[in-house]
Enzyme design. Structure first.
Site, PDB file in Angstrom:
ATOM      1  N   GLY A   8       0.802  -1.215   0.000  1.00  0.00           N
ATOM      2  CA  GLY A   8       0.000   0.000   0.000  1.00  0.00           C
ATOM      3  C   GLY A   8       0.833   1.264   0.000  1.00  0.00           C
ATOM      4  O   GLY A   8       1.960   1.281  -0.520  1.00  0.00           O
ATOM      5  N   LYS A  10       4.974   6.267  17.990  1.00  0.00           N
ATOM      6  CA  LYS A  10       4.309   6.507  16.706  1.00  0.00           C
ATOM      7  C   LYS A  10       2.945   7.150  16.916  1.00  0.00           C
ATOM      8  O   LYS A  10       2.592   8.145  16.268  1.00  0.00           O
ATOM      9  CB  LYS A  10       4.185   5.186  15.937  1.00  0.00           C
ATOM     10  CG  LYS A  10       3.341   5.260  14.690  1.00  0.00           C
ATOM     11  CD  LYS A  10       3.913   6.197  13.647  1.00  0.00           C
ATOM     12  CE  LYS A  10       2.862   6.578  12.628  1.00  0.00           C
ATOM     13  NZ  LYS A  10       3.333   7.510  11.617  1.00  0.00           N
ATOM     14  N   CYS A  61      -4.638   8.342   8.882  1.00  0.00           N
ATOM     15  CA  CYS A  61      -4.010   7.993  10.163  1.00  0.00           C
ATOM     16  C   CYS A  61      -4.314   8.877  11.356  1.00  0.00           C
ATOM     17  O   CYS A  61      -4.481   8.366  12.462  1.00  0.00           O
ATOM     18  CB  CYS A  61      -2.513   7.873   9.967  1.00  0.00           C
ATOM     19  SG  CYS A  61      -2.121   6.444   8.952  1.00  0.00           S
TER      20      CYS A  61
END
Ligand code: NAD
Ligand code: UGA
Length: 467
Positions: free
Chosen positions: A14, A223, A279
């Site tokens: 992806g 993250k 995200c």
């Protein structure tokens, strides 16, 4: 591997797997890189001879793929074969927000991750290093390790190596990263060995001092926290933009003045119609869920407000359009400029444009949508998924335009949803001539020259600016 060359495999072709592995292949000519996916369509597109047909658009990506593909970069659906040969396996599958069941709407859906892990456990006959590239909740590596080591046929080392690239600048971010973060088991000799092998790969092009190692949990959490901090800045300046609109202050001036403080910094302080992308929202909701499940209610709420502020910003923008257009948009043609979630990408996941269009369609406005990179079929898919109406009803209200002038023709308003560079250079005299009067512009990105447009005769609304 059978060829004697170091073999890297990446599961998931992806937005992350494709560009990341293209850069590994480009920077490490002695390493063979195979990117595998269960989607035949995606792999066919990566292998396409028509370079315009790569599955994702990213400046510089095409060149990197064309220079390495068939030499040391391979795209394939033979997941098992690639796992078998690999020394190191990156897992870059999608980890969307769960739609149903426990934690629905917040927790990460790890189905794809677990399926990939089970496949690795089943196929691997020699020791493997498994690298967590997808963004995952803390302690995922632990769960994955349990799945992998349950069969006991071979040894696995699990590393966390989150990806920080941003779309639209992915190649630049990958080739010149601020840091590479590797989480692993620093207390165990095999763990240290595995970390060393991953450090060796990055050392081909990343300076040693930028490669940092931490324990696995810190790496996984960092993250999520990095995305929270970035999104938080956007929501904070967007909150300020509301103040500006009712006070006469100019949000761009405020963010310049504030951002010049070197402790604050000038990046990520651009007010907008709202952040999008696959995200930010997903990772923050993930933090919300993690905090709630640890009993940290107030902390969960603190994180959650960043997403709620973003929803509010999109609502405020649409309200401004409706109020500006004399409290009704029913039957009025409105040109939507830009549909992707930011410039230089064809990605529309969570794009603010989708929410703006959905709300305007609910008001029965007629939309003419133009985006330089997003495919027509994608726009239809997103609008249909977001709307309560079916495709047939929507086709009466929504039209996809092939250029901004066609979109403007007969429109009451232009609504800028994405900051594509080409929008700055449009011929606005020509556009004014073909629009209904009064001609309105709602600049959701503050990219146009508002003074100039007002002189031409447009009524201009911008984010965080007085009328
Ligand atoms: P994506 O949906 O573009 O790609 C994921 C791919 O994995 C898909 O092509 C899917 O078919 C494939 N896949 C799923 N399960 C599989 C399986 N079991 N075997 C083989 N292939 C499988 O997602 P993406 O945008 O590349 O994101 C991947 C991960 O990276 C996510 O966790 C995301 O949070 C994280 N991330 C994304 C970005 C970004 O900019 N998009 C940046 C940093 C991190
Ligand atoms: C973001 C992060 O920047 C990456 O570091 C991270 O790897 C990635 O998420 C991820 O985990 O997926 P991305 O979503 O691709 O990258 O793009 P950004 O540049 O961060 O933009 C996100 C959204 O915020 C866009 O809609 C953008 O227009 C908006 N934005 C950004 C603003 O509205 N104002 C700003 O000042 C900056």
């Amino acid at each position: 591997g059978s060829t004697g060359r170091y073999q890297v495999c990446c599961i998931g072709a992806g937005y992350v797997g494709g560009p990341t592995m293209a850069v590994v292949a480009k920077m490490c000519p002695k390493i063979d890189v195979t990117v595998v996916d269960i989607s035949q369509r995606r792999i066919d597109a990566w292998n396409s001879q028509q370079d315009s047909e790569l599955p994702i658009y990213e400046p510089g990506l095409k060149e990197a793929v064309l220079n390495t593909r068939g030499k040391n970069l391979f795209f394939s659906t033979d997941v098992d074969g690639a796992i078998e040969r690999a020394n190191m396996i990156f897992v870059a599958v999608n980890t969307p927000t769960k739609k149903d069941g426990l934690g629905a709407g917040r927790a990460a859906d790890l189905t794809y991750w677990e399926l990939a892990a089970r496949r690795i456990a089943k196929i691997a006959k020699s020791p493997k290093i498994v690298v967590e590239k997808s963004t995952v909740p803390i302690r995922t590596a632990e769960a994955i390790s349990t799945v992998l080591n349950a069969s006991g046929t071979t040894k696995f080392q699990i590393l966390s190596n989150p990806e920080f690239l941003a779309e639209g600048t992915a190649m630049r971010d990958l080739e010149n990263p601020d840091r590479i973060l590797i989480g692993g088991n620093l207390k165990d000799e095999d763990g240290i060995q595995a970390i060393g092998e991953l450090v060796d790969i990055y050392s081909h092009w990343v300076p040693k001092e930028k490669i940092i190692t931490t324990n696995v949990w810190s790496s996984e959490l960092s993250k999520l926290v990095a995305n929270f901090f970035l999104a938080q800045r956007v929501s904070s300046i967007n909150a300020v933009s509301a103040l500006c609109e009712s006070s006469g202050a100019d949000v761009d001036e405020v963010s310049m003045a504030v951002g010049m403080d070197s402790r604050i910094g000038s990046k990520f302080l651009k007010a907008s119609v709202g952040f999008g992308g696959s995200c930010f929202q997903k990772d923050i909701l993930n933090l919300v869920y993690l905090s709630e499940s640890m009993g940290l209610k107030e902390i969960a709420e603190y994180f959650h407000w960043v997403v709620r502020m973003n929803d509010l910003q999109k609502d405020r923008f649409v309200s401004r359009i409706i109020h500006g257009l004399f409290n009704t948009v029913t039957g009025k043609r409105i040109a939507i400029l830009g549909f992707s979630f930011k410039k230089d990408t064809g990605d529309t996941r969570e794009s603010a444009a989708i929410s703006v269009c959905q709300r305007l369609v609910d008001e029965r406005a007629n939309l003419a949508i133009y985006d330089p990179k997003v495919q027509e079929a994608q726009i239809w898919q997103d609008i249909t998924a977001a709307s309560r109406m079916d495709r047939l009803e929507l086709e009466r209200l929504v039209h996809i335009s092939s250029n901004p002038y066609e979109a403007s023709q007969g429109s009451h308003a232009l609504v800028v949803c994405t900051e594509w560079d080409e929008f700055r250079d449009l011929n606005f005299e020509k556009i004014l001539g073909i629009m209904e009067k009064p001609a309105f512009i709602f600049d959701g990105r503050n990219v146009l020259n508002h003074e100039h447009l007002r002189k031409l005769g447009f009524v201009v609304y911008a984010i965080g600016k007085p009328l």
